[in-house]
Design a protein around this motif. Structure first.
Motif: not given
Length: 179
Positions: A140-148, A150-156
């Motif tokens: 996803g784009f405009n998401t976080t990778g978990g607690r703490g 920063v917003g960005g692009c992550y595989r969650n």
């Protein structure tokens, strides 16, 4: 500099095309916003390439961009509006309701559109949907990778109970080209 898009899909092999779209999205993995306000050069590039203001919310724009740079022009009404990706009932292949998960039609596959929360879209990051698993990986784009983070692009890893809808745009798009 804005992206230039191919006029047609890079391949008509659906599995290879889905992988290419995922790989394109994955090039952004770990990239972050500068101040957590949709502000980074890579975000501006994505949004401007899709005709959106450079600091727009970019979850849908990033999803669209990964398709477009592989020559897939999704026929959605508004590139940056999450609801556009789930507006066509013929594209919905999975729906969560009060009775639980209900798959409709074909199994979800890599880079199908996944609706989360009130208005957020991510792409399915796995090739095969496993009905027995309680969680699934999404990109996803405009998401976080978990607690703490920063917003960005992550595989969650997401709970399937968080998924509202899944739409398959790739299969119908390729079928329309073959007609």
């Amino acid at each position: 500099m804005l992206a230039t898009y191919p006029a047609k899909p890079i391949t008509l092999d659906e599995t290879k095309l889905r992988q290419a779209i995922y790989d394109s999205a994955a090039t952004f993995l770990g990239l972050k916003e500068l101040t957590d306000h949709n502000d980074a050069e890579w975000i501006s590039k994505i949004n401007l390439s899709n005709g959106l203001p450079e600091r727009s919310l970019y979850c849908a724009s990033g999803f669209y961009f990964a398709h477009r740079i592989n020559g897939v022009k999704l026929p959605v009404k508004a590139v940056g509006m999450v609801a556009s990706y789930f507006a066509d009932p013929k594209k919905i292949i999975y729906r969560r309701n009060q009775r639980g998960n209900q798959r409709k039609g074909i199994k979800p596959r890599r880079m199908d559109a996944v609706s989360l929360y009130v208005s957020h879209i991510e792409g399915l990051a796995v090739e095969e949907w496993d009905m027995d698993e309680e969680e699934v990986y999404l990109i996803g784009f405009n998401t976080t990778g978990g607690r703490g983070t920063v917003g960005g692009c992550y595989r969650n890893r997401r709970k399937k109970s968080e998924i509202k809808l899944i739409a398959n745009w790739i299969t119908p798009y390729l079928l329309s080209l073959k007609q």
